[in-house]
Design a protein around this motif. Structure first.
Motif, PDB file in Angstrom:
ATOM      1  N   THR A  86       0.499  -0.718   0.207  1.00  0.00           N
ATOM      2  CA  THR A  86       0.138   0.096  -0.423  1.00  0.00           C
ATOM      3  C   THR A  86       0.980   0.888   0.034  1.00  0.00           C
ATOM      4  OG1 THR A  86      -0.252   0.066   2.401  1.00  0.00           O
ATOM      5  CG2 THR A  86      -1.345  -1.064   1.156  1.00  0.00           C
ATOM      6  N   GLN A  88       0.963   4.197   2.140  1.00  0.00           N
ATOM      7  CA  GLN A  88       1.475   3.885   2.775  1.00  0.00           C
ATOM      8  C   GLN A  88       2.865   3.177   3.249  1.00  0.00           C
ATOM      9  OE1 GLN A  88       0.756   6.861   5.174  1.00  0.00           O
ATOM     10  NE2 GLN A  88       2.483   5.742   6.173  1.00  0.00           N
ATOM     11  N   LYS A  89       2.372   2.091   3.236  1.00  0.00           N
ATOM     12  CA  LYS A  89       3.710   1.381   3.968  1.00  0.00           C
ATOM     13  C   LYS A  89       4.597   1.117   2.629  1.00  0.00           C
ATOM     14  CE  LYS A  89       3.625  -3.102   5.750  1.00  0.00           C
ATOM     15  NZ  LYS A  89       2.846  -4.894   6.615  1.00  0.00           N
ATOM     16  N   ASN A  92       6.281   4.206   4.692  1.00  0.00           N
ATOM     17  CA  ASN A  92       7.076   3.954   5.974  1.00  0.00           C
ATOM     18  C   ASN A  92       8.327   3.145   5.373  1.00  0.00           C
ATOM     19  OD1 ASN A  92       5.356   5.127   7.501  1.00  0.00           O
ATOM     20  ND2 ASN A  92       4.098   3.337   7.741  1.00  0.00           N
TER      21      ASN A  92
END
Length: 527
Positions: A86, A88-89, A92
Motif C-alpha cells: 500500500t 502508506q506502507k 514507511n
C-alpha cells in the motif's frame, strides 16, 4: 538437508595493503548474498534497522580481509516486494537520499535517516566503499515519487552515487529513473552500476559499457530465475563474457526463485559463485584484476578457462533447487540424433532472418534414464514479470523426457550422465547497437554457469550483421543449457508470441502451418 554451492578460483589515504593492491593491478571486492529479515510482526523501520545491523556485521568481517568495496543486493534492507504494498506502507519503507552533487556525508549530519548514518559511519570506520539498495522517497513541487535506488558511500562515508533503477518489473508504485551512473574509486577503477533486470535492457546495460574508461560493473539484484535461459548466474556470467567487464553481482537470497551471486572477471574467468536452495547469507571476497581493455565478444574474446572445483557446504540435496522454468511451447524444437552420435542441423525462424547452425557430437549413447536433449530456437516476444521483452535465442536444452512440454525443466532425482564431446553453435544475426544484444548462456544441473567454451562475435564488412560462434572446448556433462540468448529491444512491450516476416503472431508453429494450408485451399477453391 541443504546444498550450498561456492565456486572458487584458485581523496583518501591508502592503507599499506591497498597501495600494494594498486601497484599490483588488482583490488579486493566483496559481494553479499543476503537473506533479509522477514517482515511479519515488525514495523518497517524495525525491519530496515535490523537488516542494516546485519549489514554492519558483514562489513566488519569484510574489513578484517581489507576489502576495498562491498556490494549488498537489491531489496536487502526492505525485503522483497515492498514496492507492491500500500502507498502508506511504501512510504514507511522509504528513505530520502540527498543529491551526491552536494557531497553529503550522513556521518556528520544528524538530519539524515538513521540507516544512512549507520552505513556512512561504517564506510568511514572500515575505510571501505559500500553499495546498498533501498526505496527512495523524493519530494518535488508538492509531489512525492518513489524510486528503487542504489546508493554508494566512499571511504569517508560520503554519498557519491545515487542510481535510480530505470527498468521496473513488477514494481507498479515506483517511478523509473533516467540517468546512467558511474564513479571512479581511489584505487583507480571506474565502476558503472545498475540494478537487477536492468541487465537485460539497452539502457543502461549496453549504453554504459560504451564508456571506454569504464571497466567494472556493480549489480545489486533480486533476480527471479527461470530455466533454461534466464537463470541468475547464467545471465550474470553471459553479460560479463559478452561485454568484457568485471562484474560484482550481489543477489537477494529467497530460494528457489530468487538468489545467485558472483564475482566475474573481464577475461572470462569466474572468481567465485554462490547459490543455495535454502535461505542463507554468504559473504564472497575475491581479488579482482584491473582491466585496461575490455575484451568484449565483438573483439573476439575466445578465452576459455576450466571451471574450478566446487566446495560444498551442508548436506547434499540437489533436488531442492526447484527453479521455475520457461514455457517452451512457442520454441522450434529439434531432437538430437542419439543413434549416430552426431547431429548437424540448421534451425531458422519463419523468414530466415534468424538462423543457428548446430553441431553436437556425443561421446557415447546416453543411458535410457538420462534426460533427453533438444535443439531450441525462438524469435519473438516473451513475458517477463508484468511486461514483455523481445528475445532471440538458440541452444541445446535438457528435457525430462521425449515430451517437448518438459523441455527446460530440471530433473530433481538424478543428474544427466550424457557426455557431449563437442558442441558448436553458429549464427548470422542482424546487428544494431540500438536494437539487439546477444550473450552466451550455459547452465548445469547444479544451476551453475560454465567457462569451458569460447564465444566470439564478428561484424560483417557492412556492419549490418554479426557472425556469432559458441564452441565447447572440452567434453561436457550434466548440462541443462548451452546456447546464445539475445535481446531485441524494438519488440519490447508487444504481445507474447513468435515473429514472422515482421508480423507478430501468438500462434504456435503447428497452428500457423495449418492456418496457412487452409488459406491456400480456400483460395484455390474460389479460383
Amino acid at each position: 538437508m541443504f546444498l550450498i554451492f561456492v565456486l572458487i578460483l584458485g581523496g583518501n589515504l591508502l592503507w599499506p595493503s591497498e597501495s600494494i593492491m594498486f601497484s599490483q593491478g588488482k583490488y579486493r571486492a566483496a559481494v553479499v548474498e543476503f537473506d533479509a529479515l522477514p517482515e511479519p510482526f515488525l514495523f518497517p523501520h524495525e525491519v530496515m534497522l535490523n537488516n542494516a545491523e546485519q549489514y554492519l556485521k558483514l562489513i566488519e568481517r569484510a574489513s578484517e580481509k581489507r576489502v576495498d568495496i562491498i556490494v549488498f543486493p537489491e531489496d536487502g534492507l526492505t525485503t522483497l516486494d515492498v514496492a507492491k504494498k500500500t502507498p502508506q506502507k511504501l512510504a514507511n519503507y522509504s528513505i530520502e537520499v540527498p543529491d551526491p552533487a552536494i557531497y553529503p556525508n550522513p556521518r556528520i549530519n544528524e538530519s539524515y535517516n538513521k540507516v544512512l548514518r549507520m552505513l556512512s559511519f561504517a564506510a568511514h570506520e572500515h575505510h571501505m566503499y559500500i553499495v546498498i539498495n533501498l526505496i527512495e522517497k523524493f519530494k518535488d513541487i508538492g509531489f512525492t515519487f518513489y524510486y528503487n535506488t542504489d546508493v554508494v558511500f566512499d571511504r569517508n562515508g560520503v554519498i557519491v552515487v545515487r542510481y535510480r533503477k530505470i527498468n521496473l518489473v513488477n514494481d507498479p508504485k515506483l517511478h523509473p529513473g533516467k540517468e546512467l551512473a558511474k564513479f571512479r574509486t581511489d584505487f583507480g577503477v571506474t565502476f558503472g552500476i545498475f540494478t537487477c533486470n536492468d541487465i537485460l535492457y539497452r539502457r543502461p546495460a549496453v549504453d554504459i559499457v560504451q564508456d571506454k574508461n569504464l571497466t567494472d560493473i556493480i549489480l545489486p539484484s533480486a533476480w527471479y530465475s527461470e530455466t533454461p535461459f534466464i537463470q541468475s548466474l547464467s545471465i550474470q556470467a553471459g553479460y560479463a563474457r559478452a561485454t568484457g567487464v568485471n562484474l560484482l553481482a550481489a543477489g537477494l537470497n529467497y530460494p528457489p526463485m530468487y538468489g545467485g551471486s558472483g564475482i566475474y572477471l573481464h577475461d572470462g574467468r569466474i572468481a567465485e559463485l554462490y547459490i543455495s536452495p535454502s535461505k542463507s547469507s554468504k559473504l564472497i571476497i575475491q581479488d579482482v584484476p584491473k582491466s585496461r581493455v575490455k575484451l568484449s565478444a565483438i573483439k573476439c574474446n575466445n578465452n576459455s578457462h576450466p571451471t574450478p572445483r566446487f566446495r560444498l557446504g551442508g548436506h547434499l540435496n540437489e533436488g531442492m533447487l526447484n527453479t521455475p522454468h520457461e514455457d517452451m511451447s512457442l520454441h522450434t524444437l529439434h531432437p538430437l540424433n542419439f543413434h549416430d552420435l552426431e547431429t548437424k542441423v540448421k534451425l531458422c525462424n519463419y523468414n530466415g532472418e534468424y538462423c543457428c547452425r548446430f553441431r553436437v557430437v556425443l561421446q557415447e549413447r546416453p543411458a535410457f534414464h538420462d534426460p533427453k536433449y533438444m535443439l531450441a530456437l525462438f524469435y519473438g516476444v516473451r513475458t517477463f514479470g508484468d511486461t514483455t521483452i523481445g528475445v532471440r535465442s538458440c541452444g541445446l536444452i535438457a528435457c525430462l523426457n521425449k515430451d517437448k512440454s518438459t523441455c527446460g525443466m530440471r530433473n530433481h532425482t538424478s543428474r544427466s550422465e550424457t557426455i557431449f564431446k563437442q558442441i558448436s553453435i553458429r549464427g548470422n544475426f542482424d546487428h544494431g547497437y540500438n536494437d539487439n544484444f546477444d550473450m552466451p548462456i550455459t547452465l548445469t544441473y547444479e544451476q551453475l554457469p560454465l567457462t569451458e567454451y569460447t564465444y566470439c562475435e564478428t561484424l560483417t564488412d557492412d556492419k549490418k550483421a554479426v557472425l556469432a560462434e559458441m564452441r565447447s572446448t572440452q567434453p561436457l556433462t550434466n548440462l541443462m543449457s548451452f546456447g546464445i540468448f539475445g535481446r531485441m529491444y524494438v519488440y519490447d512491450g508487444r504481445n507474447p508470441g513468435i515473429i514472422t516476416n515482421g508480423v507478430h503472431s501468438t500462434l504456435s508453429n503447428n497452428v500457423l502451418v495449418v492456418c496457412t494450408l487452409i488459406m491456400i485451399l480456400l483460395v484455390r477453391k474460389n479460383v
